[in-house]
Design a protein around this motif. Structure first.
Motif, PDB file in Angstrom:
ATOM      1  N   VAL A  41       0.836  -1.195   0.000  1.00  0.00           N
ATOM      2  CA  VAL A  41       0.000   0.000   0.000  1.00  0.00           C
ATOM      3  C   VAL A  41       0.874   1.248   0.000  1.00  0.00           C
ATOM      4  CG1 VAL A  41      -1.747   1.308   1.300  1.00  0.00           C
ATOM      5  CG2 VAL A  41      -1.872  -1.198   1.201  1.00  0.00           C
ATOM      6  N   ARG A  42       0.518   2.194  -0.866  1.00  0.00           N
ATOM      7  CA  ARG A  42       1.109   3.527  -0.784  1.00  0.00           C
ATOM      8  C   ARG A  42       0.286   4.314   0.223  1.00  0.00           C
ATOM      9  NH1 ARG A  42      -0.080   8.435  -3.007  1.00  0.00           N
ATOM     10  NH2 ARG A  42      -1.491   7.592  -4.592  1.00  0.00           N
ATOM     11  N   ILE A  43       0.914   4.683   1.320  1.00  0.00           N
ATOM     12  CA  ILE A  43       0.200   5.381   2.387  1.00  0.00           C
ATOM     13  C   ILE A  43      -0.017   6.836   1.989  1.00  0.00           C
ATOM     14  CG2 ILE A  43       0.243   6.075   4.809  1.00  0.00           C
ATOM     15  CD1 ILE A  43      -0.160   3.106   4.464  1.00  0.00           C
ATOM     16  N   VAL A  44      -1.266   7.267   2.058  1.00  0.00           N
ATOM     17  CA  VAL A  44      -1.618   8.660   1.789  1.00  0.00           C
ATOM     18  C   VAL A  44      -1.556   9.482   3.070  1.00  0.00           C
ATOM     19  CG1 VAL A  44      -3.492  10.201   1.063  1.00  0.00           C
ATOM     20  CG2 VAL A  44      -3.015   8.095  -0.221  1.00  0.00           C
ATOM     21  N   ALA A  45      -2.034   8.897   4.159  1.00  0.00           N
ATOM     22  CA  ALA A  45      -2.036   9.598   5.445  1.00  0.00           C
ATOM     23  C   ALA A  45      -2.109   8.578   6.568  1.00  0.00           C
ATOM     24  CB  ALA A  45      -3.209  10.572   5.528  1.00  0.00           C
ATOM     25  N   SER A  46      -1.639   8.977   7.744  1.00  0.00           N
ATOM     26  CA  SER A  46      -1.694   8.104   8.914  1.00  0.00           C
ATOM     27  C   SER A  46      -1.899   8.935  10.165  1.00  0.00           C
ATOM     28  CB  SER A  46      -0.405   7.285   9.052  1.00  0.00           C
ATOM     29  OG  SER A  46      -0.458   6.466  10.214  1.00  0.00           O
ATOM     30  N   GLY A  47      -2.871   8.552  10.967  1.00  0.00           N
ATOM     31  CA  GLY A  47      -3.055   9.212  12.250  1.00  0.00           C
ATOM     32  C   GLY A  47      -1.914   8.897  13.193  1.00  0.00           C
ATOM     33  N   VAL A  48      -1.714   9.789  14.161  1.00  0.00           N
ATOM     34  CA  VAL A  48      -0.777   9.553  15.266  1.00  0.00           C
ATOM     35  C   VAL A  48      -1.615   9.258  16.496  1.00  0.00           C
ATOM     36  CG1 VAL A  48       0.974  10.580  16.760  1.00  0.00           C
ATOM     37  CG2 VAL A  48       1.012  11.023  14.297  1.00  0.00           C
ATOM     38  N   ALA A  68       2.704  17.610   7.778  1.00  0.00           N
ATOM     39  CA  ALA A  68       3.556  16.996   6.761  1.00  0.00           C
ATOM     40  C   ALA A  68       4.368  15.862   7.389  1.00  0.00           C
ATOM     41  CB  ALA A  68       4.496  18.043   6.167  1.00  0.00           C
ATOM     42  N   PHE A  69       4.756  14.888   6.566  1.00  0.00           N
ATOM     43  CA  PHE A  69       5.551  13.769   7.053  1.00  0.00           C
ATOM     44  C   PHE A  69       6.809  14.251   7.775  1.00  0.00           C
ATOM     45  CE2 PHE A  69       8.394  10.003   5.673  1.00  0.00           C
ATOM     46  CZ  PHE A  69       8.156   9.340   6.857  1.00  0.00           C
ATOM     47  N   GLU A  70       7.433  15.279   7.237  1.00  0.00           N
ATOM     48  CA  GLU A  70       8.666  15.796   7.841  1.00  0.00           C
ATOM     49  C   GLU A  70       8.436  16.379   9.232  1.00  0.00           C
ATOM     50  OE1 GLU A  70       9.139  15.174   3.673  1.00  0.00           O
ATOM     51  OE2 GLU A  70       7.623  16.314   4.784  1.00  0.00           O
ATOM     52  N   THR A 117      -2.111  20.052  22.426  1.00  0.00           N
ATOM     53  CA  THR A 117      -2.366  21.092  21.432  1.00  0.00           C
ATOM     54  C   THR A 117      -3.269  20.578  20.319  1.00  0.00           C
ATOM     55  OG1 THR A 117      -0.199  22.071  21.887  1.00  0.00           O
ATOM     56  CG2 THR A 117      -1.279  22.713  19.823  1.00  0.00           C
ATOM     57  N   THR A 118      -3.061  19.322  19.928  1.00  0.00           N
ATOM     58  CA  THR A 118      -3.855  18.695  18.862  1.00  0.00           C
ATOM     59  C   THR A 118      -4.480  17.414  19.397  1.00  0.00           C
ATOM     60  OG1 THR A 118      -2.372  19.583  17.176  1.00  0.00           O
ATOM     61  CG2 THR A 118      -3.798  17.767  16.530  1.00  0.00           C
ATOM     62  N   LEU A 119      -5.781  17.249  19.161  1.00  0.00           N
ATOM     63  CA  LEU A 119      -6.454  16.039  19.612  1.00  0.00           C
ATOM     64  C   LEU A 119      -6.043  14.831  18.775  1.00  0.00           C
ATOM     65  CD1 LEU A 119     -10.061  17.367  20.322  1.00  0.00           C
ATOM     66  CD2 LEU A 119      -8.439  16.485  21.990  1.00  0.00           C
ATOM     67  N   LYS A 120      -6.108  14.961  17.458  1.00  0.00           N
ATOM     68  CA  LYS A 120      -5.780  13.843  16.588  1.00  0.00           C
ATOM     69  C   LYS A 120      -4.938  14.340  15.415  1.00  0.00           C
ATOM     70  CE  LYS A 120      -6.286  10.181  16.629  1.00  0.00           C
ATOM     71  NZ  LYS A 120      -5.315   9.087  16.944  1.00  0.00           N
ATOM     72  N   PRO A 121      -3.618  14.226  15.527  1.00  0.00           N
ATOM     73  CA  PRO A 121      -2.764  14.575  14.391  1.00  0.00           C
ATOM     74  C   PRO A 121      -2.881  13.539  13.286  1.00  0.00           C
ATOM     75  CG  PRO A 121      -1.536  14.458  16.471  1.00  0.00           C
ATOM     76  CD  PRO A 121      -2.840  13.802  16.683  1.00  0.00           C
ATOM     77  N   ILE A 122      -2.817  14.012  12.043  1.00  0.00           N
ATOM     78  CA  ILE A 122      -2.775  13.119  10.889  1.00  0.00           C
ATOM     79  C   ILE A 122      -1.575  13.507  10.029  1.00  0.00           C
ATOM     80  CG2 ILE A 122      -3.956  12.318   8.809  1.00  0.00           C
ATOM     81  CD1 ILE A 122      -6.606  12.853  10.145  1.00  0.00           C
ATOM     82  N   ILE A 123      -0.693  12.544   9.811  1.00  0.00           N
ATOM     83  CA  ILE A 123       0.462  12.748   8.950  1.00  0.00           C
ATOM     84  C   ILE A 123       0.031  12.540   7.510  1.00  0.00           C
ATOM     85  CG2 ILE A 123       2.804  11.993   8.411  1.00  0.00           C
ATOM     86  CD1 ILE A 123       2.380  13.277  11.216  1.00  0.00           C
ATOM     87  N   VAL A 124       0.250  13.544   6.658  1.00  0.00           N
ATOM     88  CA  VAL A 124      -0.116  13.444   5.248  1.00  0.00           C
ATOM     89  C   VAL A 124       1.171  13.338   4.429  1.00  0.00           C
ATOM     90  CG1 VAL A 124      -1.289  14.541   3.311  1.00  0.00           C
ATOM     91  CG2 VAL A 124      -2.232  14.756   5.629  1.00  0.00           C
ATOM     92  N   PHE A 125       1.273  12.264   3.653  1.00  0.00           N
ATOM     93  CA  PHE A 125       2.499  12.003   2.885  1.00  0.00           C
ATOM     94  C   PHE A 125       2.453  12.739   1.546  1.00  0.00           C
ATOM     95  CE2 PHE A 125       2.228   8.639   5.921  1.00  0.00           C
ATOM     96  CZ  PHE A 125       3.531   8.339   6.237  1.00  0.00           C
ATOM     97  N   ALA A 140     -13.561   8.494  -1.256  1.00  0.00           N
ATOM     98  CA  ALA A 140     -13.304   8.627   0.178  1.00  0.00           C
ATOM     99  C   ALA A 140     -12.099   9.530   0.431  1.00  0.00           C
ATOM    100  CB  ALA A 140     -13.048   7.252   0.798  1.00  0.00           C
ATOM    101  N   PRO A 141     -12.177  10.424   1.416  1.00  0.00           N
ATOM    102  CA  PRO A 141     -11.068  11.341   1.723  1.00  0.00           C
ATOM    103  C   PRO A 141      -9.983  10.648   2.547  1.00  0.00           C
ATOM    104  CG  PRO A 141     -12.908  11.786   3.189  1.00  0.00           C
ATOM    105  CD  PRO A 141     -13.366  10.700   2.258  1.00  0.00           C
ATOM    106  N   LEU A 142      -9.025  10.024   1.873  1.00  0.00           N
ATOM    107  CA  LEU A 142      -8.012   9.238   2.574  1.00  0.00           C
ATOM    108  C   LEU A 142      -7.178  10.084   3.532  1.00  0.00           C
ATOM    109  CD1 LEU A 142      -6.706   6.834  -0.202  1.00  0.00           C
ATOM    110  CD2 LEU A 142      -8.381   6.369   1.595  1.00  0.00           C
ATOM    111  N   ASP A 143      -7.051  11.380   3.279  1.00  0.00           N
ATOM    112  CA  ASP A 143      -6.265  12.223   4.177  1.00  0.00           C
ATOM    113  C   ASP A 143      -6.946  12.422   5.517  1.00  0.00           C
ATOM    114  OD1 ASP A 143      -8.306  13.680   3.004  1.00  0.00           O
ATOM    115  OD2 ASP A 143      -7.152  15.529   2.873  1.00  0.00           O
ATOM    116  N   LEU A 144      -8.188  11.957   5.658  1.00  0.00           N
ATOM    117  CA  LEU A 144      -8.941  12.111   6.897  1.00  0.00           C
ATOM    118  C   LEU A 144      -9.234  10.789   7.591  1.00  0.00           C
ATOM    119  CD1 LEU A 144     -10.715  13.858   8.847  1.00  0.00           C
ATOM    120  CD2 LEU A 144     -12.599  13.511   7.227  1.00  0.00           C
TER     121      LEU A 144
END
Length: 365
Positions: free
Chosen positions: A32-39, A342-344, A357-365, A158-162
């Motif tokens: 799978v090419r990851i589009v986004a991943s929650g932390v 961002a991933f970085e 500061t953030t409830l649910k961070p999402i890393i977007v690749f 589907a909004p994969l970034d979410l």
């Protein structure tokens, strides 16, 4: 193939973004090419070795992405499919067959073992092998091999970034409410902790028709935000005894309660806040060996029930589409809990999650 991944190397240490080698997917896997991943909080506590996952490791377990390759034994998926990734499970033990795969008897090994069942790992670099298959996916990587049984196909629009957090944190809070507590319309629910899991539980209680929803925390800003999202009452447990406050609000105790903190004194408060024959659930992760006070003398007469809940006791292939449908209908606005990075900036996302500061961070690749 070569890809980039964020590698956990030691407790209390920032992840390192490295160029790594990814092996070919096995017969039962998807690449799978990851589009986004929650932390998730679990990523942080595993990095810090609350659970002894072998380091170095690629963590991440709230991934969403696009299938690029399909193992020879996998059915129902093709290249180009959009997927949300849930935990791994064997599919063959008595719990899996009974419809409770999140209590798979092999759950710990398959999700925290640091590799495949045969001991092999997907990732390596010039320093050697790197642990993979965290929750069957290790989604803090631009590409990864995942256990196909944990993948959930979602619509093309589907909004994969979410959607990644539906695979763990959001599923955990909402599933504990909808699948385990099952509050009736017009009932009362108390949620201890206003992080992403607690807020997801609150949104689920509202969607289920609960009319008294009490949020308990010590952060005033979080409590105010909970009111914006639908809480009917809030209790600052730094200023007020939450057990007394809940009993006053409900006239004797709450019918359903959820502890998302894993903090022993909070668990005790949750048990004492329940009405007669009330039902409480614990989802907050604590260090292995943690014990909490439980007043069996007083509570014996209450008839309460306490459930220990992993991943919302969900069947991801059934439950995640339900959450997506509720969100599309406007009755489960979990997107208001999220912020993209961002991933970085993954280590900043970890820091912002830890300090609230953030409830649910999402890393977007």
């Amino acid at each position: 193939m070569k890809t980039r991944a964020a590698v956990a190397t030691a407790p209390q240490t920032d992840l390192e973004i490295r160029d790594v080698e990814l092996d070919a997917p096995r017969a039962d896997e998807l690449q799978v090419r990851i589009v986004a991943s929650g932390v998730c909080h679990t990523d942080a506590i595993v990095r810090d070795q609350w659970y002894p996952v072998p380091l170095p490791s690629v963590l991440g377990h709230e991934g969403a992405g696009i299938v690029e390759a399909v193992g020879s034994d996998v059915q129902g998926f093709k290249a180009g499919d959009k997927v949300v990734l849930g935990p791994a499970y064997c599919g063959r033990c008595e719990q899996c067959l009974a419809g409770h795969p999140m209590f798979c008897v092999n759950f710990y090994d398959r999700n925290f073992g640091g590799g495949r069942a045969d001991g092999s790992k997907s990732f390596s670099d010039g320093s050697g092998e790197i642990s993979s298959h965290f929750f069957g996916q290790s989604s803090f990587a631009e590409h990864t091999n995942v256990v196909a049984s944990g993948a959930v196909k979602v619509p093309d629009d589907a909004p994969l970034d979410l959607l990644g957090p539906l695979g763990c944190g959001i599923m955990t809070g909402s599933g504990a409410v909808l699948n385990v507590l099952q509050p009736q319309p017009g009932s009362s629910v108390a949620v201890f902790g206003t992080g992403a899991v607690g807020m997801a539980g609150m949104l689920a209680a509202k969607a289920a028709g609960a009319t008294t929803i009490i949020m308990v925390d010590i952060v005033p800003e979080r409590l105010e935000f909970a009111k914006e999202l639908g809480a009917t009452h809030t209790v600052n447990s730094k200023e007020t005894d939450p057990v007394e406050a809940i009993k006053e609000i409900t006239g004797g105790g709450v019918e359903y309660a959820l502890d998302t903190t894993g903090v022993p004194p909070v668990f005790a408060q949750m048990t004492k806040s329940l009405a007669t024959r009330g039902h409480g659930a614990l989802v907050g992760a604590a260090k292995l060996g943690t014990e909490a006070p439980f007043d069996i003398g007083t509570l014996l007469l209450s008839g309460i029930k306490i459930s220990m809940v992993v991943e919302g006791d969900a069947v991801p292939q059934e439950f995640i589409p339900r959450l997506i449908a509720l969100h599309a209908a406007g009755t489960f606005p979990f997107d208001r809990l999220t912020k993209s990075y961002a991933f970085e900036d993954i280590n900043q996302a970890f820091a912002d999650s830890a300090n609230g500061t953030t409830l649910k961070p999402i890393i977007v690749f």
